[in-house]
Motif scaffolding. Structure first.
Motif, short mmCIF file in Angstrom:
data_model
loop_
_atom_site.label_atom_id
_atom_site.label_comp_id
_atom_site.label_asym_id
_atom_site.label_seq_id
_atom_site.Cartn_x
_atom_site.Cartn_y
_atom_site.Cartn_z
N ALA A 42 0.80 -1.24 0.00
CA ALA A 42 0.00 0.00 0.00
C ALA A 42 0.83 1.28 0.00
CB ALA A 42 -0.93 0.00 1.21
N TYR A 43 2.16 1.16 0.03
CA TYR A 43 3.00 2.33 0.23
C TYR A 43 3.94 2.65 -0.94
CZ TYR A 43 1.50 2.67 5.11
OH TYR A 43 0.75 2.83 6.26
N GLY A 44 3.66 2.12 -2.11
CA GLY A 44 4.43 2.51 -3.28
C GLY A 44 5.51 1.56 -3.74
N SER A 45 5.60 0.37 -3.13
CA SER A 45 6.63 -0.59 -3.57
C SER A 45 6.04 -2.00 -3.69
CB SER A 45 7.81 -0.61 -2.60
OG SER A 45 7.38 -0.87 -1.27
N ALA A 46 4.81 -2.07 -4.15
CA ALA A 46 4.10 -3.36 -4.22
C ALA A 46 4.72 -4.29 -5.26
CB ALA A 46 2.63 -3.13 -4.54
N GLU A 47 4.99 -3.77 -6.45
CA GLU A 47 5.54 -4.63 -7.50
C GLU A 47 6.87 -5.23 -7.06
OE1 GLU A 47 7.21 -4.54 -12.10
OE2 GLU A 47 6.77 -2.67 -11.06
N ALA A 48 7.77 -4.41 -6.56
CA ALA A 48 9.08 -4.90 -6.12
C ALA A 48 8.94 -5.89 -4.97
CB ALA A 48 9.97 -3.74 -5.71
N SER A 49 7.97 -5.65 -4.08
CA SER A 49 7.74 -6.56 -2.95
C SER A 49 7.28 -7.93 -3.43
CB SER A 49 6.70 -5.98 -2.00
OG SER A 49 7.16 -4.80 -1.39
N LEU A 50 6.35 -7.96 -4.38
CA LEU A 50 5.87 -9.24 -4.92
C LEU A 50 7.00 -10.00 -5.61
CD1 LEU A 50 2.40 -8.16 -6.37
CD2 LEU A 50 2.81 -9.63 -4.37
N ARG A 51 7.86 -9.29 -6.32
CA ARG A 51 8.99 -9.95 -6.98
C ARG A 51 9.93 -10.58 -5.96
NH1 ARG A 51 9.77 -8.80 -12.42
NH2 ARG A 51 8.48 -7.12 -13.28
N LEU A 52 10.21 -9.86 -4.87
CA LEU A 52 11.10 -10.40 -3.85
C LEU A 52 10.45 -11.54 -3.08
CD1 LEU A 52 12.82 -7.18 -2.43
CD2 LEU A 52 13.87 -8.98 -3.80
N LEU A 53 9.16 -11.42 -2.79
CA LEU A 53 8.46 -12.52 -2.11
C LEU A 53 8.53 -13.79 -2.95
CD1 LEU A 53 5.27 -10.67 -0.78
CD2 LEU A 53 7.14 -11.59 0.60
N TRP A 54 8.40 -13.65 -4.26
CA TRP A 54 8.48 -14.79 -5.16
C TRP A 54 9.90 -15.33 -5.22
CZ3 TRP A 54 6.33 -18.74 -7.07
CH2 TRP A 54 6.76 -19.33 -8.26
N ARG A 55 10.87 -14.44 -5.32
CA ARG A 55 12.27 -14.85 -5.46
C ARG A 55 12.75 -15.67 -4.27
NH1 ARG A 55 16.53 -10.35 -7.20
NH2 ARG A 55 15.19 -10.53 -9.02
N PHE A 56 12.28 -15.30 -3.07
CA PHE A 56 12.80 -15.95 -1.86
C PHE A 56 11.82 -16.95 -1.24
CE2 PHE A 56 15.53 -12.30 -2.31
CZ PHE A 56 16.78 -12.85 -2.03
N GLY A 57 10.84 -17.40 -2.02
CA GLY A 57 9.97 -18.49 -1.58
C GLY A 57 8.94 -18.12 -0.55
N LEU A 58 8.60 -16.84 -0.45
CA LEU A 58 7.61 -16.40 0.53
C LEU A 58 6.22 -16.20 -0.07
CD1 LEU A 58 10.04 -14.00 2.27
CD2 LEU A 58 8.58 -15.54 3.59
N LEU A 59 6.15 -16.01 -1.38
CA LEU A 59 4.86 -15.75 -2.01
C LEU A 59 3.94 -16.95 -1.88
CD1 LEU A 59 3.45 -13.44 -3.59
CD2 LEU A 59 4.04 -14.66 -5.69
N GLU A 60 4.48 -18.16 -2.06
CA GLU A 60 3.66 -19.36 -1.95
C GLU A 60 3.22 -19.66 -0.53
OE1 GLU A 60 7.73 -20.89 -3.44
OE2 GLU A 60 6.67 -18.98 -3.33
N ILE A 61 3.86 -19.04 0.46
CA ILE A 61 3.45 -19.18 1.85
C ILE A 61 2.39 -18.15 2.22
CG2 ILE A 61 4.26 -18.99 4.24
CD1 ILE A 61 7.01 -19.99 3.17
N LEU A 62 2.58 -16.93 1.75
CA LEU A 62 1.68 -15.83 2.11
C LEU A 62 0.51 -15.67 1.16
CD1 LEU A 62 4.50 -13.27 2.94
CD2 LEU A 62 3.02 -14.40 4.61
N LEU A 63 0.77 -15.83 -0.14
CA LEU A 63 -0.27 -15.67 -1.17
C LEU A 63 -0.18 -16.85 -2.16
CD1 LEU A 63 0.16 -11.84 -1.91
CD2 LEU A 63 -1.73 -12.90 -0.65
N PRO A 64 -0.58 -18.05 -1.73
CA PRO A 64 -0.45 -19.23 -2.60
C PRO A 64 -1.19 -19.11 -3.92
CG PRO A 64 -0.92 -19.88 -0.34
CD PRO A 64 -1.10 -18.40 -0.40
N ILE A 65 -2.34 -18.44 -3.94
CA ILE A 65 -3.10 -18.30 -5.18
C ILE A 65 -2.30 -17.51 -6.21
CG2 ILE A 65 -5.16 -17.24 -6.20
CD1 ILE A 65 -6.62 -17.86 -3.56
N GLN A 66 -1.67 -16.42 -5.76
CA GLN A 66 -0.88 -15.61 -6.67
C GLN A 66 0.42 -16.33 -7.07
OE1 GLN A 66 -2.67 -14.29 -4.01
NE2 GLN A 66 -4.13 -13.57 -5.56
N ALA A 67 0.98 -17.11 -6.14
CA ALA A 67 2.17 -17.89 -6.47
C ALA A 67 1.86 -18.93 -7.54
CB ALA A 67 2.72 -18.57 -5.21
#
Length: 429
Positions: A182-207
């Motif tokens: 919500a603070y202006g770095s959403a795209e970069a955050s999603l990329r890093l969450l995916w890169r380090f294996g956190l997206l599938e833990i926090l947002l499995p549907i998006q992963a």
């Protein structure tokens, strides 16, 4: 720049004879010439003197780690500052600034890490993350916002301890995700969450979507989900955030398109209807006059067609609104979330749902105007300027307008030299 309310408090404390320092992320941001999200003050005053600010006392607190030894030649005042700094999470947050002497105190090597654009923990990364697993999410958030990279040790610990974030309270996870998105770095955050294996833990549907798109961990390309959040990032900032219902709606909207791709004309009319408070007939008429080309690279879009009647378009707009509501409901079902990554080999199992029922219902209200028709009392806005105070508070009209703008700018990107949003150009024609 130090905010005026902060200056007033600092001046009052200094006038009363107290030592005052700015500490943490605000010092880092001021050094980088960025706008801090907030200001933390360390002072010798009692906490009640600065109750409106995040504060830390100069003495007391946690027992010092054995990893830290008092620096040689450290006098009394230095020792108090040093003790405060070593309790910070990352070296670039372990800086202390005297705004009157214009001195930055750096005991952890934070200035050097800022020069190297590195995020590094104050204590060994494994120890730091085991002590407080929320630091894993803060590391992602800081690196995404600043465009910094991780030290090798920190990056390895992120991957090894990623699942420990599941120990966090759901409210805390929602708060940290909101800071990311919500603070202006959403795209970069999603990329890093995916890169380090956190997206599938926090947002499995998006992963699952990333996997289905063949999106590799270090992929520098884009997709529709990243484009939606990239357009959100252009409109918000650390001092001008959006309400969390907005990014939740973006997730649900995208899932609805993944489940069933749509004609770009339907999406344009839908965005216009949301922007204008539910005027479907007007939205369809305006959408048919759009001359700007849509982005044909997205798999979520069908081939454009002009053969549908106005009533057929209206029916599809209402169906899209219902599909988004259905997607929101699915995002709240633990069994559905746990199955998101099930068909992919070696995928971690996660059934985490951190979006509350109340927040989901609030997000659903954004699309009610499409299903029920134009709302009574709706007043068209004459100016396109965003009311950021209303946006942060979750004002329904303000969230709707921004959501519609993000959707239209993603599907129908502004042409070079013409940066006007499609909904702003056409909503009051």
């Amino acid at each position: 720049m130090i905010s005026e309310p902060t200056r007033v408090v600092l001046k009052k404390l200094k006038k009363n004879g107290y030592e005052v320092y700015l500490v943490g992320g605000c010092v880092r941001d001021l050094i980088l010439n960025r706008t801090p999200k907030d200001f933390d003050i360390v002072t010798s005053a009692e906490l009640k003197e600065v109750s409106s600010f995040s504060t830390s006392a100069g003495k007391g607190g946690k027992k010092l780690s054995e990893n830290f030894i008092k620096p040689k030649g450290c006098n009394g005042r230095d020792y108090i500052r040093w003790r405060n700094c070593i309790r910070r999470d990352f070296t670039i947050n372990g800086l202390m600034f005297d705004p009157y002497a214009k001195i930055v105190y750096d005991y952890m090597g934070g200035m050097e890490d800022i020069r190297k654009t590195k995020v590094r923990t104050v204590m060994p990364a494994n120890t730091s993350f085991l002590e407080d697993c929320a630091r894993i999410l803060r590391a992602i958030r800081i690196a995404a916002r600043l465009g910094f990279s991780f030290s090798r040790e920190l990056a390895l610990s992120l991957k090894q301890l990623s699942r420990s974030v599941l120990r966090l309270d759901k409210g805390r996870i929602l708060m940290e995700m909101n800071y990311m998105l919500a603070y202006g770095s959403a795209e970069a955050s999603l990329r890093l969450l995916w890169r380090f294996g956190l997206l599938e833990i926090l947002l499995p549907i998006q992963a699952s979507y990333f996997v289905s798109q063949g999106f590799r961990r270090r992929d520098n390309g884009s997709n529709m989900l990243l484009s939606l959040f990239s357009n959100l990032d252009k409109l918000v900032a650390p001092d001008r955030p959006c309400h969390n219902s907005l990014w939740i709606c973006i997730l649900a909207f995208h899932k609805a398109l993944v489940d069933r791709p749509r004609d770009p004309l339907v999406i344009a009319a839908f965005a216009l209807a949301v922007h204008n408070g539910g005027s479907l007939v007007n939205a369809v008429e305006i959408s048919r006059r759009i001359s700007r080309p849509h982005d044909a690279s997205f798999h979520e879009l069908q081939e454009a067609s002009d053969s549908n009647s106005n009533q057929a378009l209206i029916d599809q707009i209402v169906d899209l609104a219902l599909s988004i509501k259905y997607s929101l409901r699915k995002m709240m079902e633990r069994d559905y979330v746990s199955q998101a990554m099930a068909k992919y080999p070696r995928a971690p199992c996660s059934d985490l749902v951190f979006i509350s029922e109340a927040l989901s219902m609030r997000a659903c209200k954004i699309f009610e105007c499409v299903r029920r028709g134009k709302e009574k009392g709706y007043v068209p806005r004459r100016r396109n300027k965003i009311n950021y105070k209303s946006l942060a508070e979750g004002s329904l009209p303000e969230v709707r307008r921004l959501f519609a703008r993000i959707v239209s700018d993603t599907v129908y990107p502004p042409i070079h030299g013409d940066q006007n949003s499609l909904v702003n150009m056409n909503s009051h024609s």
